[in-house]
Design an enzyme around this catalytic site. Sequence first.
Site, PDB file in Angstrom:
ATOM      1  N   TYR A  80       0.842  -1.194   0.000  1.00  0.00           N
ATOM      2  CA  TYR A  80       0.000   0.000   0.000  1.00  0.00           C
ATOM      3  C   TYR A  80       0.877   1.244   0.000  1.00  0.00           C
ATOM      4  O   TYR A  80       1.799   1.353   0.809  1.00  0.00           O
ATOM      5  CB  TYR A  80      -0.889   0.022   1.251  1.00  0.00           C
ATOM      6  N   GLU A  85      -0.455   4.801  -0.378  1.00  0.00           N
ATOM      7  CA  GLU A  85      -1.214   6.050  -0.492  1.00  0.00           C
ATOM      8  C   GLU A  85      -0.308   7.257  -0.288  1.00  0.00           C
ATOM      9  O   GLU A  85       0.505   7.271   0.647  1.00  0.00           O
ATOM     10  CB  GLU A  85      -2.333   6.117   0.553  1.00  0.00           C
ATOM     11  N   ASP A 120      -6.686  14.067 -24.627  1.00  0.00           N
ATOM     12  CA  ASP A 120      -6.654  12.667 -24.204  1.00  0.00           C
ATOM     13  C   ASP A 120      -6.054  11.896 -25.372  1.00  0.00           C
ATOM     14  O   ASP A 120      -6.710  11.666 -26.385  1.00  0.00           O
ATOM     15  CB  ASP A 120      -8.078  12.192 -23.896  1.00  0.00           C
ATOM     16  N   THR A 131      -3.672   6.518 -21.508  1.00  0.00           N
ATOM     17  CA  THR A 131      -3.517   5.199 -20.913  1.00  0.00           C
ATOM     18  C   THR A 131      -2.141   4.683 -21.309  1.00  0.00           C
ATOM     19  O   THR A 131      -1.504   5.206 -22.229  1.00  0.00           O
ATOM     20  CB  THR A 131      -4.614   4.228 -21.397  1.00  0.00           C
ATOM     21  N   LYS A 146      -2.117   0.939 -24.590  1.00  0.00           N
ATOM     22  CA  LYS A 146      -2.538   0.846 -26.000  1.00  0.00           C
ATOM     23  C   LYS A 146      -1.291   0.899 -26.886  1.00  0.00           C
ATOM     24  O   LYS A 146      -0.476  -0.013 -26.836  1.00  0.00           O
ATOM     25  CB  LYS A 146      -3.560   1.945 -26.308  1.00  0.00           C
ATOM     26  N   ARG A 151      -1.913  -2.178 -18.129  1.00  0.00           N
ATOM     27  CA  ARG A 151      -3.146  -1.386 -18.069  1.00  0.00           C
ATOM     28  C   ARG A 151      -2.956  -0.304 -17.023  1.00  0.00           C
ATOM     29  O   ARG A 151      -2.491  -0.565 -15.917  1.00  0.00           O
ATOM     30  CB  ARG A 151      -4.324  -2.276 -17.688  1.00  0.00           C
TER      31      ARG A 151
HETATM   32  N1  DSN Z   1     -11.698   0.624 -24.585  1.00  0.00           N
HETATM   33  C1  DSN Z   1     -10.860   1.631 -25.165  1.00  0.00           C
HETATM   34  C2  DSN Z   1     -11.006   1.684 -26.626  1.00  0.00           C
HETATM   35  O1  DSN Z   1     -11.239   0.638 -27.176  1.00  0.00           O
HETATM   36  O2  DSN Z   1     -10.871   2.722 -27.251  1.00  0.00           O
HETATM   37  C3  DSN Z   1     -11.065   2.925 -24.533  1.00  0.00           C
HETATM   38  O3  DSN Z   1     -12.154   2.873 -23.697  1.00  0.00           O
END
Ligand code: DSN
Length: 420
Positions: free
Chosen positions: A55, A57, A200, A227, A230, A236
């Site tokens: 943990y 925090e 974003d 994120t 990707k 993730r």
């Molecule tokens: N699930 C992702 C996408 O496929 O674009 C973003 O939410």
Amino acid sequence: MDADRQALKSYDPEIFAEIAGEEGRQTDGVEMIPSENYTYPEVLAALGSVLTNKYSEGYPGRRYYGGQEHTDAVERLARERACALFGAEHANVQPLSGSPMNQAAYFAVMQPGDTVLAMDLSHGGHLTHGAPVSHMGKVFNFVRYKTGEGGAIDFEQMMTIAKQVRPKIVLAGYSSYPRDYDYAGFRQVADEVGALAMADISHIGGLVAAGVMANPFDAGFDIVTTTTHKSLRGPRGGMILCRKGLAKAIDSSVFPGLQGGPHMNNVAGAAITFKKAAEPAFRGYAEQVLANAKTLARTLLDGGARLITGGTDNHMMVIDTVESFGLDGRAAEEALDRIGVATNKQVIPDDPRPPLRPSGVRLGTPACTTRGMGEEEMRRLGGWMVEALRAPEDAALAGRLCGQVRELCRGFAVPGVAKG
Ligand code: DSN
């Protein structure tokens, strides 16, 4: 088989069988969902490490629990590497994934009821960009801009809307838009109405990091979210990058505003990912993702597909399957699934159909490029996809194409898939 894997197999054969099954699925088929990728074996090792036990925090040097000498070092490395990679002044690497990342960013700089100027969802905006069904859509007032001919943003129209609604944030970002953005145009609109400029870049984070797509910070953006799993190829997770003046507001919005303890195994995985993304080989990867997308788009167009905006400048493309093949997006997704190509059904601009039966499918090249596939493979796969979409009821054809896809896949290993 290594000892941990053997232990899992003996203790919980049901879960082990599903993990092994998923490894088989990922190996035998082609992953073309544009938000998916295969992370590095080094990241998988960090995710499975004892950092998951801790943990933490708070932030490095200011934690609510003791025993943080190693987690502090991990988080500092992740933050420093993220800043260097994207040219940011501050990084918060704790968001557990993309939705909390955007929620924390909104709450850092807005009050409930404040207005965000964001992309229309059917034109490519994401759920967290204010879908009425999302909590964010209920808490904040999202007003929409749309894409025009060829996918370009009409900045004149956007400026008119901005002057009417006086947004707190002008948001550039998407999850289904196959072009690049002119970030300076967004910055100009934001400046005119005294708004913050936020991007974003979740889908294209890896492509921006590699320098093959525009970086919103070069146009003076205030906040950039992405994120890490990707096109970046990491674990993730999400992160918020910002200029120094917003650092305190962003940090306290993530913790204690929205989250408790960060997942330090993920933060370690993100740090490894940023190190990888700074290497010259990653730029080569990102260039290949773009080249593969262009070739796949060309092959689909030559096969009679209509692509939204007419093509792609990034890693993804959206086929209008109704107009191209007389199939709704669900039927098209299923036809491609049957030959071992994973895509996802997708709404198209101003789609008259519902999201579960939309008019298109979305596909992209980050994952297959990670496996080492190149333009020749894109030509072959694109050709087979067109055949499958033209004759979705032909089971014999689907069987033959599925065999061809599987045969092709045999030549391209999936990183991190263990043997045995
Ligand atoms: N699930 C992702 C996408 O496929 O674009 C973003 O939410």
